[in-house]
Write a protein that holds these residues in place. Structure first.
Motif, PDB file in Angstrom:
ATOM      1  N   ALA A   4       0.419  -1.398   0.092  1.00 57.79           N
ATOM      2  CA  ALA A   4       0.000   0.340  -0.189  1.00 57.79           C
ATOM      3  C   ALA A   4       0.607   1.305   0.358  1.00 57.79           C
ATOM      4  CB  ALA A   4      -0.970  -0.121   0.974  1.00 57.79           C
ATOM      5  N   ALA A   5       1.852   1.657   0.026  1.00 54.15           N
ATOM      6  CA  ALA A   5       3.125   2.452  -0.692  1.00 54.15           C
ATOM      7  C   ALA A   5       2.756   3.189  -1.144  1.00 54.15           C
ATOM      8  CB  ALA A   5       4.197   1.673  -0.766  1.00 54.15           C
ATOM      9  N   LYS A   6       3.546   4.415  -0.826  1.00 53.10           N
ATOM     10  CA  LYS A   6       2.529   5.940  -1.757  1.00 53.10           C
ATOM     11  C   LYS A   6       3.406   6.101  -2.901  1.00 53.10           C
ATOM     12  CE  LYS A   6       1.801   8.432   1.828  1.00 53.10           C
ATOM     13  NZ  LYS A   6       2.129   8.791   3.181  1.00 53.10           N
ATOM     14  N   GLY A   7       4.776   5.967  -2.973  1.00 62.82           N
ATOM     15  CA  GLY A   7       5.870   6.313  -3.352  1.00 62.82           C
ATOM     16  C   GLY A   7       5.793   5.020  -5.193  1.00 62.82           C
ATOM     17  N   LEU A   8       6.575   4.847  -5.706  1.00 60.21           N
ATOM     18  CA  LEU A   8       7.060   4.341  -6.893  1.00 60.21           C
ATOM     19  C   LEU A   8       8.457   3.549  -6.625  1.00 60.21           C
ATOM     20  CD1 LEU A   8       5.884   3.974  -9.665  1.00 60.21           C
ATOM     21  CD2 LEU A   8       7.429   5.835 -10.987  1.00 60.21           C
ATOM     22  N   VAL A  38      14.119  11.461  -4.529  1.00 62.58           N
ATOM     23  CA  VAL A  38      14.077   9.826  -4.615  1.00 62.58           C
ATOM     24  C   VAL A  38      15.261   9.396  -3.726  1.00 62.58           C
ATOM     25  CG1 VAL A  38      14.908   9.085  -6.636  1.00 62.58           C
ATOM     26  CG2 VAL A  38      13.910  10.532  -7.129  1.00 62.58           C
ATOM     27  N   VAL A  39      15.071   8.045  -4.091  1.00 60.94           N
ATOM     28  CA  VAL A  39      16.461   7.555  -3.044  1.00 60.94           C
ATOM     29  C   VAL A  39      16.925   6.660  -4.121  1.00 60.94           C
ATOM     30  CG1 VAL A  39      16.633   5.290  -1.422  1.00 60.94           C
ATOM     31  CG2 VAL A  39      15.389   7.303  -1.033  1.00 60.94           C
ATOM     32  N   LEU A  40      18.407   6.422  -4.047  1.00 63.87           N
ATOM     33  CA  LEU A  40      19.027   5.597  -4.657  1.00 63.87           C
ATOM     34  C   LEU A  40      19.327   4.574  -4.225  1.00 63.87           C
ATOM     35  CD1 LEU A  40      19.962   4.628  -8.270  1.00 63.87           C
ATOM     36  CD2 LEU A  40      21.852   6.594  -7.656  1.00 63.87           C
ATOM     37  N   THR A  41      19.393   3.503  -4.695  1.00 64.73           N
ATOM     38  CA  THR A  41      20.290   2.152  -3.972  1.00 64.73           C
ATOM     39  C   THR A  41      20.941   1.296  -4.813  1.00 64.73           C
ATOM     40  OG1 THR A  41      19.000   0.666  -2.278  1.00 64.73           O
ATOM     41  CG2 THR A  41      17.533   1.123  -3.526  1.00 64.73           C
ATOM     42  N   ARG A  42      20.775   0.319  -4.458  1.00 65.70           N
ATOM     43  CA  ARG A  42      21.589  -0.679  -5.044  1.00 65.70           C
ATOM     44  C   ARG A  42      21.141  -2.783  -4.650  1.00 65.70           C
ATOM     45  NH1 ARG A  42      28.071  -1.165  -4.902  1.00 65.70           N
ATOM     46  NH2 ARG A  42      28.743  -1.121  -2.972  1.00 65.70           N
ATOM     47  N   GLU A  43      21.134  -3.555  -5.225  1.00 70.09           N
ATOM     48  CA  GLU A  43      21.259  -5.102  -4.904  1.00 70.09           C
ATOM     49  C   GLU A  43      21.823  -5.751  -5.488  1.00 70.09           C
ATOM     50  OE1 GLU A  43      17.985  -7.539  -4.924  1.00 70.09           O
ATOM     51  OE2 GLU A  43      17.132  -5.705  -2.664  1.00 70.09           O
ATOM     52  N   HIS A  81      17.630  -4.898   2.960  1.00 68.52           N
ATOM     53  CA  HIS A  81      17.543  -4.003   2.718  1.00 68.52           C
ATOM     54  C   HIS A  81      15.870  -3.303   2.478  1.00 68.52           C
ATOM     55  CE1 HIS A  81      18.107  -1.922  -2.474  1.00 68.52           C
ATOM     56  NE2 HIS A  81      18.294  -1.619  -1.572  1.00 68.52           N
ATOM     57  N   LEU A  82      15.159  -4.869   1.901  1.00 68.81           N
ATOM     58  CA  LEU A  82      13.738  -4.350   1.839  1.00 68.81           C
ATOM     59  C   LEU A  82      13.006  -3.121   2.867  1.00 68.81           C
ATOM     60  CD1 LEU A  82      11.195  -4.840  -0.404  1.00 68.81           C
ATOM     61  CD2 LEU A  82      10.693  -6.708   1.362  1.00 68.81           C
ATOM     62  N   GLU A  83      13.082  -3.998   4.700  1.00 67.65           N
ATOM     63  CA  GLU A  83      12.882  -3.467   5.566  1.00 67.65           C
ATOM     64  C   GLU A  83      13.527  -1.859   6.055  1.00 67.65           C
ATOM     65  OE1 GLU A  83      13.988  -6.184   8.204  1.00 67.65           O
ATOM     66  OE2 GLU A  83      12.292  -7.794   7.817  1.00 67.65           O
ATOM     67  N   ARG A  84      14.706  -2.171   5.729  1.00 65.17           N
ATOM     68  CA  ARG A  84      15.379  -0.576   6.044  1.00 65.17           C
ATOM     69  C   ARG A  84      15.842   0.279   5.100  1.00 65.17           C
ATOM     70  NH1 ARG A  84      17.681  -2.634  11.598  1.00 65.17           N
ATOM     71  NH2 ARG A  84      18.126  -4.297  10.803  1.00 65.17           N
ATOM     72  N   THR A  85      15.575   0.057   3.730  1.00 62.32           N
ATOM     73  CA  THR A  85      15.172   1.551   2.846  1.00 62.32           C
ATOM     74  C   THR A  85      14.423   0.806   1.662  1.00 62.32           C
ATOM     75  OG1 THR A  85      18.033   1.232   2.687  1.00 62.32           O
ATOM     76  CG2 THR A  85      17.007   2.243   1.116  1.00 62.32           C
ATOM     77  N   ILE A  86      14.063   0.170   1.690  1.00 58.82           N
ATOM     78  CA  ILE A  86      12.920   0.637   0.381  1.00 58.82           C
ATOM     79  C   ILE A  86      11.423   0.545   1.045  1.00 58.82           C
ATOM     80  CG2 ILE A  86      11.706  -1.192  -1.435  1.00 58.82           C
ATOM     81  CD1 ILE A  86      14.102  -2.467  -1.908  1.00 58.82           C
ATOM     82  N   LEU A  87      10.769   0.308   2.185  1.00 57.28           N
ATOM     83  CA  LEU A  87       9.398  -0.005   2.240  1.00 57.28           C
ATOM     84  C   LEU A  87       9.717   1.539   3.159  1.00 57.28           C
ATOM     85  CD1 LEU A  87       8.527  -3.872   3.491  1.00 57.28           C
ATOM     86  CD2 LEU A  87       7.757  -1.767   1.153  1.00 57.28           C
ATOM     87  N   PRO A  88      10.498   1.949   3.842  1.00 54.59           N
ATOM     88  CA  PRO A  88      10.595   2.869   4.572  1.00 54.59           C
ATOM     89  C   PRO A  88      10.228   4.401   3.407  1.00 54.59           C
ATOM     90  CG  PRO A  88      11.760   2.332   5.930  1.00 54.59           C
ATOM     91  CD  PRO A  88      11.897   1.033   4.658  1.00 54.59           C
ATOM     92  N   ALA A  89      10.821   4.328   2.906  1.00 57.67           N
ATOM     93  CA  ALA A  89      10.960   5.038   1.656  1.00 57.67           C
ATOM     94  C   ALA A  89       9.890   5.369   0.761  1.00 57.67           C
ATOM     95  CB  ALA A  89      12.334   4.720   0.569  1.00 57.67           C
ATOM     96  N   LEU A  90       9.858   4.015   0.205  1.00 52.33           N
ATOM     97  CA  LEU A  90       8.188   3.948  -0.316  1.00 52.33           C
ATOM     98  C   LEU A  90       6.878   4.587   0.432  1.00 52.33           C
ATOM     99  CD1 LEU A  90       8.338   0.397  -2.589  1.00 52.33           C
ATOM    100  CD2 LEU A  90       8.806   2.895  -3.300  1.00 52.33           C
ATOM    101  N   GLU A  91       7.028   4.112   1.748  1.00 53.33           N
ATOM    102  CA  GLU A  91       5.420   4.863   2.629  1.00 53.33           C
ATOM    103  C   GLU A  91       5.922   6.211   2.904  1.00 53.33           C
ATOM    104  OE1 GLU A  91       6.858   2.088   5.477  1.00 53.33           O
ATOM    105  OE2 GLU A  91       5.455   0.245   4.738  1.00 53.33           O
ATOM    106  N   ALA A  92       6.806   6.545   2.863  1.00 54.00           N
ATOM    107  CA  ALA A  92       7.103   8.621   2.978  1.00 54.00           C
ATOM    108  C   ALA A  92       6.905   8.625   1.265  1.00 54.00           C
ATOM    109  CB  ALA A  92       8.718   8.695   3.144  1.00 54.00           C
TER     110      ALA A  92
END
Length: 212
Positions: A4-8, A38-43, A81-92
């Motif tokens: 249900a995240a608001k980001g992209l 924008v949050v730029l990240t990597r895997e 990565h999902l817990e600490r970076t991706i989901l918090p950014a999308l939820e914001a």
């Protein structure tokens, strides 16, 4: 994306040397110039724990880990990565641009290093449960891509050491994924100039932004 995240959430995929890392940075700059956060990240990587796992899996002998062990390591890194970076950014409400995501594991460990795609998908469903809103595939000739990758002199040599045969299998695999998930994937011709590729990427991403 099944949240249900608001980001992209935008991921970039492609064989080694396809130019996707350059394109992630260019897209970030373009979106920020337009006023987006924008949050730029990597895997693998993108969080402290995931970066530690990255050092384990991308260095050393090509046979250091079995394909099954790699699947577990990459999934562990992705979860952190999902817990600490991706989901918090999308939820914001931010835009997350990720250089590789689960599709790389589907290809590298799930297909090209053994017929383990089913195992990758099962772990992904159980532990991750998130797909990008859009995945940008930078398509590139395998030989040219490998030449570019080897000329970078990076420490991430382990998978490049598998040679052009892996690149050929990876390209075919990514194109197969793009056909399997046409609503999520967009394929860009990576043989163009950097600016032309960037223009094509933005043209494909912009409608997703407008639809938010």
């Amino acid at each position: 994306m099944s949240t249900a995240a608001k980001g992209l959430f935008i991921s970039f995929e492609g064989i080694d040397g396809s130019g996707k890392s350059t394109q992630t940075k260019l897209l970030k700059d373009r979106l920020e110039a337009d006023g987006h956060q924008v949050v730029l990240t990597r895997e693998p990587g993108g969080s402290a724990g995931a970066e530690e796992i990255r050092a384990l899996v991308l260095q050393g002998d090509p046979d250091r880990w079995s394909a099954r062990t790699e699947i577990l390591l990459f999934t562990a890194a992705r979860r952190d990565h999902l817990e600490r970076t991706i989901l918090p950014a999308l939820e914001a409400g931010k835009i997350v641009i990720c250089d590789r995501f689960a599709d790389s594991t589907r290809m590298y460990q799930g297909l090209s290093r053994g017929d383990l795609r089913g195992a990758v998908d099962q772990l992904h469903s159980l532990m991750i449960g998130v797909e990008p809103d859009v995945t940008v595939l930078i398509d590139m000739d395998p030989g040219e891509g490998l030449s570019r990758a080897l000329s970078r002199n990076t420490v991430e040599e382990r998978f490049e050491d598998f040679g052009e045969s892996l690149q050929v299998a990876m390209r075919a695999g990514f194109l197969s994924l793009a056909a399997e998930f046409p609503d999520r994937f967009v394929t860009i011709n990576g043989a163009q100039s950097i600016d032309a590729v960037a223009a094509d990427v933005f043209a494909q991403v912009r409608p997703r932004l407008d639809a938010r």
